[in-house]
Design a protein around this motif. Structure first.
Motif, mmCIF file in Angstrom:
data_model
loop_
_atom_site.group_PDB
_atom_site.id
_atom_site.type_symbol
_atom_site.label_atom_id
_atom_site.label_comp_id
_atom_site.label_asym_id
_atom_site.label_seq_id
_atom_site.Cartn_x
_atom_site.Cartn_y
_atom_site.Cartn_z
ATOM 1 N N PRO A 128 -6.809 21.175 -7.738
ATOM 2 C CA PRO A 128 -5.771 20.972 -6.717
ATOM 3 C C PRO A 128 -5.099 19.616 -6.890
ATOM 4 C CG PRO A 128 -7.824 21.751 -5.734
ATOM 5 C CD PRO A 128 -8.147 21.385 -7.157
ATOM 6 N N LYS A 129 -3.831 19.558 -6.563
ATOM 7 C CA LYS A 129 -3.091 18.294 -6.590
ATOM 8 C C LYS A 129 -3.267 17.646 -5.225
ATOM 9 C CE LYS A 129 1.525 16.357 -7.468
ATOM 10 N NZ LYS A 129 1.120 15.573 -8.638
ATOM 11 N N ILE A 130 -3.903 16.485 -5.197
ATOM 12 C CA ILE A 130 -4.204 15.808 -3.934
ATOM 13 C C ILE A 130 -3.130 14.753 -3.648
ATOM 14 C CG2 ILE A 130 -5.873 14.408 -2.689
ATOM 15 C CD1 ILE A 130 -8.056 15.676 -4.398
ATOM 16 N N LEU A 131 -2.498 14.875 -2.495
ATOM 17 C CA LEU A 131 -1.450 13.946 -2.083
ATOM 18 C C LEU A 131 -1.985 13.056 -0.964
ATOM 19 C CD1 LEU A 131 1.557 16.444 -1.925
ATOM 20 C CD2 LEU A 131 0.967 14.889 -3.800
ATOM 21 N N ALA A 132 -2.018 11.761 -1.208
ATOM 22 C CA ALA A 132 -2.470 10.814 -0.190
ATOM 23 C C ALA A 132 -1.354 10.599 0.822
ATOM 24 C CB ALA A 132 -2.863 9.487 -0.840
ATOM 25 N N GLU B 209 4.634 0.850 5.200
ATOM 26 C CA GLU B 209 4.441 -0.212 4.212
ATOM 27 C C GLU B 209 3.656 0.295 3.003
ATOM 28 O OE1 GLU B 209 5.496 -3.877 2.873
ATOM 29 O OE2 GLU B 209 6.085 -2.887 4.739
ATOM 30 N N LYS B 210 2.679 1.136 3.253
ATOM 31 C CA LYS B 210 1.899 1.699 2.148
ATOM 32 C C LYS B 210 2.761 2.590 1.269
ATOM 33 C CE LYS B 210 -2.805 1.553 4.034
ATOM 34 N NZ LYS B 210 -3.328 0.739 2.906
ATOM 35 N N LEU B 211 3.667 3.323 1.885
ATOM 36 C CA LEU B 211 4.565 4.169 1.098
ATOM 37 C C LEU B 211 5.521 3.315 0.268
ATOM 38 C CD1 LEU B 211 5.588 7.001 0.376
ATOM 39 C CD2 LEU B 211 7.107 6.866 2.365
ATOM 40 N N LYS B 212 6.039 2.270 0.846
ATOM 41 C CA LYS B 212 6.955 1.384 0.120
ATOM 42 C C LYS B 212 6.269 0.749 -1.087
ATOM 43 C CE LYS B 212 9.890 0.049 4.055
ATOM 44 N NZ LYS B 212 10.303 -1.072 4.940
ATOM 45 N N LYS B 213 4.988 0.413 -0.933
ATOM 46 C CA LYS B 213 4.257 -0.236 -2.018
ATOM 47 C C LYS B 213 3.735 0.756 -3.053
ATOM 48 C CE LYS B 213 2.658 -4.191 0.733
ATOM 49 N NZ LYS B 213 1.470 -4.883 1.296
ATOM 50 N N GLY B 214 3.918 2.045 -2.805
ATOM 51 C CA GLY B 214 3.455 3.046 -3.750
ATOM 52 C C GLY B 214 1.970 3.326 -3.662
ATOM 53 N N GLU B 215 1.334 2.941 -2.561
ATOM 54 C CA GLU B 215 -0.099 3.158 -2.410
ATOM 55 C C GLU B 215 -0.418 4.595 -2.000
ATOM 56 O OE1 GLU B 215 -1.619 0.267 0.292
ATOM 57 O OE2 GLU B 215 -0.887 -1.449 -0.863
ATOM 58 N N VAL B 216 0.564 5.291 -1.462
ATOM 59 C CA VAL B 216 0.384 6.682 -1.050
ATOM 60 C C VAL B 216 1.604 7.479 -1.487
ATOM 61 C CG1 VAL B 216 -1.098 6.182 0.930
ATOM 62 C CG2 VAL B 216 1.389 6.191 1.217
ATOM 63 N N ALA B 217 1.446 8.800 -1.513
ATOM 64 C CA ALA B 217 2.566 9.678 -1.888
ATOM 65 C C ALA B 217 3.401 10.060 -0.681
ATOM 66 C CB ALA B 217 2.031 10.934 -2.567
ATOM 67 N N LEU B 218 2.769 10.081 0.500
ATOM 68 C CA LEU B 218 3.430 10.508 1.729
ATOM 69 C C LEU B 218 3.062 9.554 2.854
ATOM 70 C CD1 LEU B 218 2.389 14.251 1.447
ATOM 71 C CD2 LEU B 218 4.713 13.417 1.054
ATOM 72 N N ALA B 219 3.902 9.555 3.891
ATOM 73 C CA ALA B 219 3.593 8.742 5.064
ATOM 74 C C ALA B 219 4.198 9.396 6.295
ATOM 75 C CB ALA B 219 4.134 7.319 4.908
ATOM 76 N N VAL B 220 3.495 9.259 7.409
ATOM 77 C CA VAL B 220 4.020 9.680 8.703
ATOM 78 C C VAL B 220 4.473 8.414 9.413
ATOM 79 C CG1 VAL B 220 3.471 10.744 10.914
ATOM 80 C CG2 VAL B 220 2.511 11.685 8.802
ATOM 81 N N LYS C 153 12.986 3.907 -2.007
ATOM 82 C CA LYS C 153 11.841 4.566 -2.619
ATOM 83 C C LYS C 153 11.425 5.832 -1.873
ATOM 84 C CE LYS C 153 7.065 3.522 -4.038
ATOM 85 N NZ LYS C 153 7.273 3.927 -5.433
ATOM 86 N N MET C 154 11.898 6.017 -0.642
ATOM 87 C CA MET C 154 11.408 7.115 0.184
ATOM 88 C C MET C 154 12.478 8.180 0.421
ATOM 89 S SD MET C 154 11.319 5.276 3.950
ATOM 90 C CE MET C 154 10.262 3.973 3.318
ATOM 91 N N LEU D 243 7.928 12.982 8.315
ATOM 92 C CA LEU D 243 7.052 13.034 7.143
ATOM 93 C C LEU D 243 7.910 12.569 5.983
ATOM 94 C CD1 LEU D 243 4.395 13.782 5.719
ATOM 95 C CD2 LEU D 243 5.355 16.077 5.352
ATOM 96 N N LEU D 244 7.548 11.426 5.405
ATOM 97 C CA LEU D 244 8.320 10.824 4.324
ATOM 98 C C LEU D 244 7.543 10.929 3.011
ATOM 99 C CD1 LEU D 244 9.408 7.597 6.239
ATOM 100 C CD2 LEU D 244 10.818 9.617 5.808
ATOM 101 N N ALA D 245 8.283 11.029 1.917
ATOM 102 C CA ALA D 245 7.654 11.174 0.600
ATOM 103 C C ALA D 245 8.220 10.149 -0.371
ATOM 104 C CB ALA D 245 7.887 12.585 0.052
ATOM 105 N N ASP D 246 7.393 9.784 -1.333
ATOM 106 C CA ASP D 246 7.872 8.967 -2.439
ATOM 107 C C ASP D 246 8.911 9.785 -3.207
ATOM 108 O OD1 ASP D 246 8.064 7.841 -5.140
ATOM 109 O OD2 ASP D 246 6.378 6.581 -4.540
ATOM 110 N N ARG D 247 10.047 9.202 -3.479
ATOM 111 C CA ARG D 247 11.120 9.944 -4.138
ATOM 112 C C ARG D 247 10.723 10.384 -5.546
ATOM 113 N NH1 ARG D 247 16.246 6.402 -5.754
ATOM 114 N NH2 ARG D 247 16.667 8.383 -6.756
#
Length: 434
Positions: free
Chosen positions: A31-35, A78-89, A99-100, A255-259
């Motif tokens: 499975p592809k796991i998305l943080a 902030e975690k999404l902006k830094k690329g630490e996660v693939a998605l953010a609420v 980036k988002m 729900l935001l995603a890394d582009r």
């Protein structure tokens, strides 16, 4: 190299090919796991991601969600902006980034300002020189308050308060705050109503909701907000509070995603979300509020292309769902098959397709077999072998792996063998009649 050594080398190559194939198969089937960054704990948003994660796991699909707990939407963003996660609420008023990209709107909630009725704080402007208590995750309402300050030209002293009735009542009684601001979670109205009633009873005084009457103008200047209303009876009680709708601002959680996430991945995720809203809503009511992100070109947060494909109804179904397998599967299987066949040929279990030279070299052997044949069945078997060799040779000619000028000797040999078979067949027929 001896025959034994050749076989050992070929067996090692075969084992390596099968091992690499198994590893590749395992990689593709995992499975592809998305943080996804979400918080605070026990909030609507955390409950929503947890419920959705369970649905994805139960379905056994290719995608999974892994919640990364945060203190709130500001940290999640902030975690999404830094690329630490693939998605953010996160709430979109906290700051956009190139980036988002937007996947979906999870909910839109009203901004609430309350104060004792006798204070007569009927507009945010009256908070000038006063103290404003703020409830919410760390820094979640900083941009909102700055927006209200600029619009109303009022700069109240901001005091962060924990979301407990006892702390709120103490702050009012001790004069630490003159009013209270928070974003009311729409789906937890029962909890909000209980806290409201407890606070009002403990204070022993009437509380009034301060309207934000200039919501349209604020939203025009700051498109991350919308003008809206606090629904009548949101805080329950008897009589219901508020007794009628109150004008205010609304802020949306996305729900935001890394582009950089692939269109296929986001398309699959978006489809799963909207197809399973009712299942998710069985665990958390906030799922009922999910709606499509804006696909307009002037949207505050551009929609992710993968989500837009779903919203526009342009998915290709099977390809979108099983695209990885359809693309990599044939390559993987073809590579394994080639490696296995090469090893088997090297081991002597199979032979290369006949070349023009090998076919011609076998002509004397075939002639001898024809002459020694004692039954028409033997001749039929010889004819079948010749036909099969010619078929393979013809395929090589068509594919261009054999030069056309080499076909002439083969044609002559095949014609000669054919005549020999006919003559031998006639001989056997005459012998049978004698």
């Amino acid at each position: 190299m001896s025959n034994l050594q050749r076989r050992i080398v070929a067996l090692i190559a075969l084992v390596l090919a099968l091992g690499l194939g198994a590893a590749a198969w395992r990689f593709l089937s995992q499975p592809k796991i998305l943080a996804v960054a979400v918080g605070p704990a026990n909030s609507d948003d955390s409950d929503f991601i947890a419920a959705w994660s369970r649905v994805l796991a139960a379905d056994g699909g290719h995608l999974r969600l892994k919640a990364v707990p945060t203190s709130g939407p500001a940290e999640s963003l902030e975690k999404l902006k830094k690329g630490e996660v693939a998605l953010a609420v996160a709430r979109i008023d906290l700051g956009a980034s190139e980036k988002m990209r937007a996947v979906a709107v999870l909910h839109s909630d009203p901004v609430v300002i309350v104060a004792p009725e006798k204070a007569k704080i009927d507009t945010f402007a009256r908070l000038k020189g006063k103290s404003l208590g703020v409830i919410g995750p760390p820094h979640a309402n900083d941009v909102l308050i700055d927006t209200l300050r600029r619009h109303y030209r009022a700069d109240p002293n901001v005091v962060a308060l924990p979301p407990t009735p006892a702390e709120i009542v103490a702050a009012f009684r001790e004069g630490k705050v003159d009013a209270l601001l928070f974003v009311a979670p729409t789906t937890r109205s029962a909890t909000v109503a209980d806290n409201w009633s407890t606070t009002r009873r403990a204070m022993g005084k009437a509380l009034a909701i301060t309207p934000i009457d200039e919501g349209d103008a604020i939203a025009e200047a700051s498109p991350v907000y919308e003008s809206g209303e606090i629904p009548a009876g949101l805080f329950g009680a008897s009589p219901p509070t508020p007794a009628e709708e109150v004008a205010t601002l609304r802020t949306s959680t996305y729900l935001l995603a890394d582009r950089g996430l692939s269109d296929r991945t986001i398309g699959q995720l978006t489809r799963n979300l909207f197809e399973n809203r009712q299942r998710i809503a069985a665990d958390t009511a906030v799922a009922n509020l999910v709606k499509a992100a804006s696909v307009d070109k002037d949207a505050v947060i551009p929609v992710h292309p993968g989500a837009q494909v779903y919203y526009d109804g342009e998915e290709t179904g099977l390809v979108e769902q099983y695209g990885d397998w359809l693309y990599y599967g044939p390559l993987l299987l073809g590579g394994i098959a080639s490696a296995v066949m090469a090893s088997l040929r090297f081991l002597g279990f199979t032979r290369h397709d006949e070349t023009s030279e090998s076919l011609l070299a076998k002509v004397p052997e075939v002639i001898a077999l024809i002459k020694s044949a004692q039954t028409t069945q033997e001749l039929d078997e010889i004819r079948a072998r010749i036909d099969l060799a010619v078929e393979r040779f013809t395929h090589d000619v068509v594919e261009g792996s054999v030069e056309e000028q080499k076909t002439a000797p083969i044609a002559l040999a095949v014609d000669y063998l054919g005549r020999m078979i006919s003559e031998r067949r006639a001989e056997l027929a005459r012998a049978a009649k004698a």
